[in-house]
Design a protein around this motif. Structure first.
Motif, PDB file in Angstrom:
ATOM      1  N   SER A 150       0.914  -1.326   0.029  1.00  0.00           N
ATOM      2  CA  SER A 150       0.070   0.036   0.013  1.00  0.00           C
ATOM      3  C   SER A 150       0.933   1.315   0.063  1.00  0.00           C
ATOM      4  CB  SER A 150      -0.927  -0.092   1.210  1.00  0.00           C
ATOM      5  OG  SER A 150      -1.615  -1.115   1.235  1.00  0.00           O
ATOM      6  N   LEU A 151       0.424   2.195  -0.618  1.00  0.00           N
ATOM      7  CA  LEU A 151       1.272   3.400  -1.013  1.00  0.00           C
ATOM      8  C   LEU A 151       0.737   4.781  -0.469  1.00  0.00           C
ATOM      9  CD1 LEU A 151       2.355   2.516  -4.391  1.00  0.00           C
ATOM     10  CD2 LEU A 151       3.683   2.044  -2.547  1.00  0.00           C
ATOM     11  N   CYS A 152       1.390   5.663  -0.005  1.00  0.00           N
ATOM     12  CA  CYS A 152       0.698   6.958   0.389  1.00  0.00           C
ATOM     13  C   CYS A 152       0.979   7.813  -1.013  1.00  0.00           C
ATOM     14  CB  CYS A 152       1.341   7.331   1.668  1.00  0.00           C
ATOM     15  SG  CYS A 152       3.156   7.776   1.483  1.00  0.00           S
ATOM     16  N   GLN A 153       0.503   9.182  -0.901  1.00  0.00           N
ATOM     17  CA  GLN A 153       0.634   9.762  -2.071  1.00  0.00           C
ATOM     18  C   GLN A 153       2.025  10.149  -2.418  1.00  0.00           C
ATOM     19  OE1 GLN A 153      -2.230  10.931  -3.783  1.00  0.00           O
ATOM     20  NE2 GLN A 153      -0.528  11.472  -5.314  1.00  0.00           N
ATOM     21  N   ALA A 154       2.835  10.360  -1.540  1.00  0.00           N
ATOM     22  CA  ALA A 154       4.392  10.666  -1.802  1.00  0.00           C
ATOM     23  C   ALA A 154       5.030   9.411  -2.693  1.00  0.00           C
ATOM     24  CB  ALA A 154       5.144  11.021  -0.537  1.00  0.00           C
ATOM     25  N   HIS A 155       4.951   8.099  -1.767  1.00  0.00           N
ATOM     26  CA  HIS A 155       5.395   7.206  -2.423  1.00  0.00           C
ATOM     27  C   HIS A 155       4.771   6.394  -3.739  1.00  0.00           C
ATOM     28  CE1 HIS A 155       7.063   6.745   1.743  1.00  0.00           C
ATOM     29  NE2 HIS A 155       8.028   6.190   1.094  1.00  0.00           N
ATOM     30  N   LEU A 156       3.344   6.818  -3.616  1.00  0.00           N
ATOM     31  CA  LEU A 156       2.905   6.515  -5.115  1.00  0.00           C
ATOM     32  C   LEU A 156       3.443   7.386  -6.058  1.00  0.00           C
ATOM     33  CD1 LEU A 156       0.470   5.086  -6.568  1.00  0.00           C
ATOM     34  CD2 LEU A 156      -0.990   6.899  -5.870  1.00  0.00           C
ATOM     35  N   SER A 157       3.810   8.700  -5.976  1.00  0.00           N
ATOM     36  CA  SER A 157       4.361   9.438  -7.121  1.00  0.00           C
ATOM     37  C   SER A 157       5.782   8.801  -7.424  1.00  0.00           C
ATOM     38  CB  SER A 157       4.631  10.938  -6.496  1.00  0.00           C
ATOM     39  OG  SER A 157       3.160  11.481  -6.303  1.00  0.00           O
ATOM     40  N   LYS A 158       6.652   8.270  -6.495  1.00  0.00           N
ATOM     41  CA  LYS A 158       7.850   7.779  -6.802  1.00  0.00           C
ATOM     42  C   LYS A 158       7.721   6.515  -7.591  1.00  0.00           C
ATOM     43  CE  LYS A 158      10.165   9.660  -2.942  1.00  0.00           C
ATOM     44  NZ  LYS A 158      11.051   9.332  -1.587  1.00  0.00           N
ATOM     45  N   HIS A 159       6.393   5.786  -7.119  1.00  0.00           N
ATOM     46  CA  HIS A 159       6.338   4.578  -7.522  1.00  0.00           C
ATOM     47  C   HIS A 159       6.062   4.690  -9.081  1.00  0.00           C
ATOM     48  CE1 HIS A 159       3.587   0.964  -8.714  1.00  0.00           C
ATOM     49  NE2 HIS A 159       4.362   0.239  -8.151  1.00  0.00           N
ATOM     50  N   SER A 160       5.039   5.628  -9.432  1.00  0.00           N
ATOM     51  CA  SER A 160       4.529   5.754 -10.938  1.00  0.00           C
ATOM     52  C   SER A 160       5.697   6.355 -11.947  1.00  0.00           C
ATOM     53  CB  SER A 160       3.335   6.686 -10.808  1.00  0.00           C
ATOM     54  OG  SER A 160       2.620   6.045  -9.960  1.00  0.00           O
ATOM     55  N   THR A 161       6.853   6.784 -11.377  1.00  0.00           N
ATOM     56  CA  THR A 161       7.796   7.666 -12.292  1.00  0.00           C
ATOM     57  C   THR A 161       8.739   6.321 -12.644  1.00  0.00           C
ATOM     58  OG1 THR A 161       9.022   7.946 -10.274  1.00  0.00           O
ATOM     59  CG2 THR A 161       7.774   9.616 -11.054  1.00  0.00           C
ATOM     60  N   LYS A 162       8.792   5.177 -12.039  1.00  0.00           N
ATOM     61  CA  LYS A 162       9.627   4.215 -12.555  1.00  0.00           C
ATOM     62  C   LYS A 162       9.058   3.443 -13.655  1.00  0.00           C
ATOM     63  CE  LYS A 162      11.710   3.468  -8.215  1.00  0.00           C
ATOM     64  NZ  LYS A 162      12.015   2.425  -6.976  1.00  0.00           N
ATOM     65  N   ASN A 163       9.781   3.258 -14.832  1.00  0.00           N
ATOM     66  CA  ASN A 163       9.319   2.706 -16.066  1.00  0.00           C
ATOM     67  C   ASN A 163       9.075   1.268 -15.864  1.00  0.00           C
ATOM     68  OD1 ASN A 163       9.655   5.155 -17.689  1.00  0.00           O
ATOM     69  ND2 ASN A 163      11.612   4.502 -17.986  1.00  0.00           N
ATOM     70  N   THR A 164       9.591   0.487 -15.050  1.00  0.00           N
ATOM     71  CA  THR A 164       9.255  -0.642 -14.801  1.00  0.00           C
ATOM     72  C   THR A 164       7.991  -1.089 -13.954  1.00  0.00           C
ATOM     73  OG1 THR A 164      10.498  -0.748 -12.627  1.00  0.00           O
ATOM     74  CG2 THR A 164      11.898  -1.533 -14.725  1.00  0.00           C
ATOM     75  N   GLN A 165       7.543   0.073 -13.277  1.00  0.00           N
ATOM     76  CA  GLN A 165       6.279  -0.269 -12.376  1.00  0.00           C
ATOM     77  C   GLN A 165       5.187   0.633 -12.989  1.00  0.00           C
ATOM     78  OE1 GLN A 165       7.782   1.533  -8.846  1.00  0.00           O
ATOM     79  NE2 GLN A 165       8.691  -0.538  -8.196  1.00  0.00           N
ATOM     80  N   LYS A 166       5.246   1.070 -14.260  1.00  0.00           N
ATOM     81  CA  LYS A 166       4.089   1.955 -14.983  1.00  0.00           C
ATOM     82  C   LYS A 166       2.912   0.879 -15.262  1.00  0.00           C
ATOM     83  CE  LYS A 166       6.489   5.853 -16.816  1.00  0.00           C
ATOM     84  NZ  LYS A 166       7.170   6.743 -17.894  1.00  0.00           N
ATOM     85  N   ASN A 167       3.134  -0.328 -15.619  1.00  0.00           N
ATOM     86  CA  ASN A 167       2.153  -1.317 -16.032  1.00  0.00           C
ATOM     87  C   ASN A 167       1.602  -2.083 -14.696  1.00  0.00           C
ATOM     88  OD1 ASN A 167       2.380  -0.445 -18.571  1.00  0.00           O
ATOM     89  ND2 ASN A 167       4.073  -2.110 -18.986  1.00  0.00           N
ATOM     90  N   HIS A 168       2.098  -1.731 -13.483  1.00  0.00           N
ATOM     91  CA  HIS A 168       1.479  -2.294 -12.290  1.00  0.00           C
ATOM     92  C   HIS A 168      -0.077  -2.066 -11.864  1.00  0.00           C
ATOM     93  CE1 HIS A 168       5.680  -3.243 -10.106  1.00  0.00           C
ATOM     94  NE2 HIS A 168       5.516  -3.702 -11.490  1.00  0.00           N
ATOM     95  N   VAL A 169      -0.759  -3.037 -11.466  1.00  0.00           N
ATOM     96  CA  VAL A 169      -1.934  -2.990 -11.202  1.00  0.00           C
ATOM     97  C   VAL A 169      -2.404  -2.102  -9.849  1.00  0.00           C
ATOM     98  CG1 VAL A 169      -4.360  -3.879 -10.882  1.00  0.00           C
ATOM     99  CG2 VAL A 169      -2.840  -4.623 -12.655  1.00  0.00           C
ATOM    100  N   LEU A 170      -2.846  -0.859 -10.217  1.00  0.00           N
ATOM    101  CA  LEU A 170      -3.351  -0.240  -8.823  1.00  0.00           C
ATOM    102  C   LEU A 170      -4.672  -0.025  -8.317  1.00  0.00           C
ATOM    103  CD1 LEU A 170      -0.899   2.992  -9.589  1.00  0.00           C
ATOM    104  CD2 LEU A 170      -0.382   1.082  -7.917  1.00  0.00           C
ATOM    105  N   VAL A 171      -5.078  -0.439  -7.203  1.00  0.00           N
ATOM    106  CA  VAL A 171      -6.537  -0.650  -6.793  1.00  0.00           C
ATOM    107  C   VAL A 171      -6.666   0.422  -5.461  1.00  0.00           C
ATOM    108  CG1 VAL A 171      -7.031  -2.651  -7.791  1.00  0.00           C
ATOM    109  CG2 VAL A 171      -6.116  -2.786  -5.287  1.00  0.00           C
ATOM    110  N   GLU A 172      -8.041   0.611  -4.960  1.00  0.00           N
ATOM    111  CA  GLU A 172      -8.090   1.303  -3.930  1.00  0.00           C
ATOM    112  C   GLU A 172      -7.467   0.394  -2.462  1.00  0.00           C
ATOM    113  OE1 GLU A 172      -9.545   4.074  -3.562  1.00  0.00           O
ATOM    114  OE2 GLU A 172      -9.720   4.119  -5.671  1.00  0.00           O
ATOM    115  N   PRO A 173      -7.040   1.254  -1.471  1.00  0.00           N
ATOM    116  CA  PRO A 173      -6.209   0.676  -0.334  1.00  0.00           C
ATOM    117  C   PRO A 173      -7.080  -0.514   0.125  1.00  0.00           C
ATOM    118  CG  PRO A 173      -6.171   3.136  -0.457  1.00  0.00           C
ATOM    119  CD  PRO A 173      -7.302   2.725  -1.330  1.00  0.00           C
ATOM    120  N   CYS A 174      -6.339  -1.567   0.128  1.00  0.00           N
ATOM    121  CA  CYS A 174      -6.793  -2.748   0.718  1.00  0.00           C
ATOM    122  C   CYS A 174      -5.858  -3.589   1.629  1.00  0.00           C
ATOM    123  CB  CYS A 174      -7.479  -3.741  -0.272  1.00  0.00           C
ATOM    124  SG  CYS A 174      -6.221  -4.264  -1.608  1.00  0.00           S
TER     125      CYS A 174
END
Length: 351
Positions: A150-174
């Motif tokens: 699970s990612l907060c807003q700051a770590h989500l921004s870092k997560h989305s900038t990586k090319n290898t993680q752009k295709n990861h599936v993101l859902v509502e926090p669970c």
């Protein structure tokens, strides 16, 4: 309300016309009007001339002719006792209502407190924290199914900038439990496909290695788009089905009520029938009892008649025995023969 009105009317009937209060030791005059004994005595003392009834002005005679009205006195006493009993019952009901009201308020207060605690605990459970925050974890805004984090807003921004993680599936926090439900229990992979034949979500390995390999496999996006297309029609069908069920339930309730009504009528007919049968049996019983009683009386009468005849014959036979005993010592041939012949010739009916 009807009982209160009846009680008020009864109280008016039990009120003395002189003191306008409930009768005390009521007495009646010759004209039929009733008063309190003390009230009518005071009124007669104040009158000048012959005493008269205060209501109809009929002569009442001397004071000593006042007749105690015991029946009215009993009615007054029963009314007063009933009023006292009703007051006590009313106080009991009021006390009971107060207790029930206080108990109900206390129960409602406890229910509200419990509900608030449950909602508070549910809200606390629903808060998913970021898995990458080290010091003070912030609430997560998304959960990455690929990273299982699970990612907060700051770590989500870092997560989305990586090319290898752009295709990861993101859902509502669970939480971990929901993440486990999104994985295939057999292969441990994410449920990314949909088997149209078996209508279940499967992983990519299930579509290749398991029994689903010969089935038509769709991606979750295709299955979602297909479900969205048929969603309005399906919703309409389910609503129509719900309406049909409502009508069926209403029809069944109506049938149940109709059965109750018919059953009540049948019970009434059955009660009437058994009552009629009981009356007929009672009538037949009276007829049979009367016939038996008449037969008994006839037989007793016949027996008494025969008994009377037998007793007369017995008296005649006793008289013959006495005469024969007396004739035993008769030595005169003529007298013996004539007397014996006369006794022997007498009629003796067979028994």
């Amino acid at each position: 309300m009807a009982e209160a009105g009846a009680a008020a009317r009864l109280k008016d009937e039990l009120t003395c016309p002189i003191c306008l209060d409930i009768y005390r030791n009521p007495v009646s005059l010759g004209c039929g009007h009733s008063f309190c004994e003390e009230c009518i005595q005071k009124d007669q003392k104040c009158q000048q001339g012959p005493s008269k009834c205060p209501l109809c002005l009929s002569p009442t005679g001397p004071t000593g002719e006042l007749k105690p009205n015991f029946h009215l006195r009993n009615i007054v006493q029963n009314f007063l006792d009933a009023s006292v009993h009703q007051g006590e019952e009313k106080q009991k009901v009021q006390c009971k209502e107060k207790e029930e009201s206080s108990d109900q308020q206390e129960e409602e207060k406890q229910e509200v407190q419990c509900k608030e605690k449950e909602e508070s605990s549910d809200q606390q459970e629903e808060v998913i924290l970021c898995d990458f925050c080290l010091q003070e974890p912030h609430p997560a805004v998304k959960t990455c199914l690929s990273c299982e984090a699970s990612l907060c807003q700051a770590h989500l921004s870092k997560h989305s900038t990586k090319n290898t993680q752009k295709n990861h599936v993101l859902v509502e926090p669970c939480g971990a439990q929901v993440l486990a439900e999104r994985k295939c229990p057999q292969h441990g992979k994410l449920l990314e496909c949909y088997c149209e034949m078996d209508k279940v979500c499967i992983c990519i390995l299930c579509s290749v290695l398991s029994s689903h390999r010969e089935h038509k496999i769709l991606s979750l996006e295709e299955a979602f788009a297909q479900a969205q297309r048929v969603f309005p029609e399906t919703l309409k069908e389910v609503k129509n089905y719900e309406t049909v069920l409502d009508r069926s339930i209403a029809n069944l309730l109506g049938q149940a009520e109709e059965v109750k009504v018919k059953e009540g009528l049948q019970w009434q007919r059955l009660e009437s029938l058994f009552k009629e049968i009981s009356l007929q049996l009672e009538k037949k019983k009276r007829e049979i009892v009367k016939a038996l009683s008449d037969y008994e009386n006839q037989q007793i009468s016949r027996i008494h008649m025969e008994l009377k005849n037998h007793r007369e014959q017995k008296r005649s036979a006793s008289r013959d025995v006495q005469e024969l005993e007396a004739l035993r010592n008769q030595t005169d041939i003529l007298l013996f023969t004539r007397a014996f012949t006369a006794i022997q010739a007498r009629e003796r009916k067979p028994v």
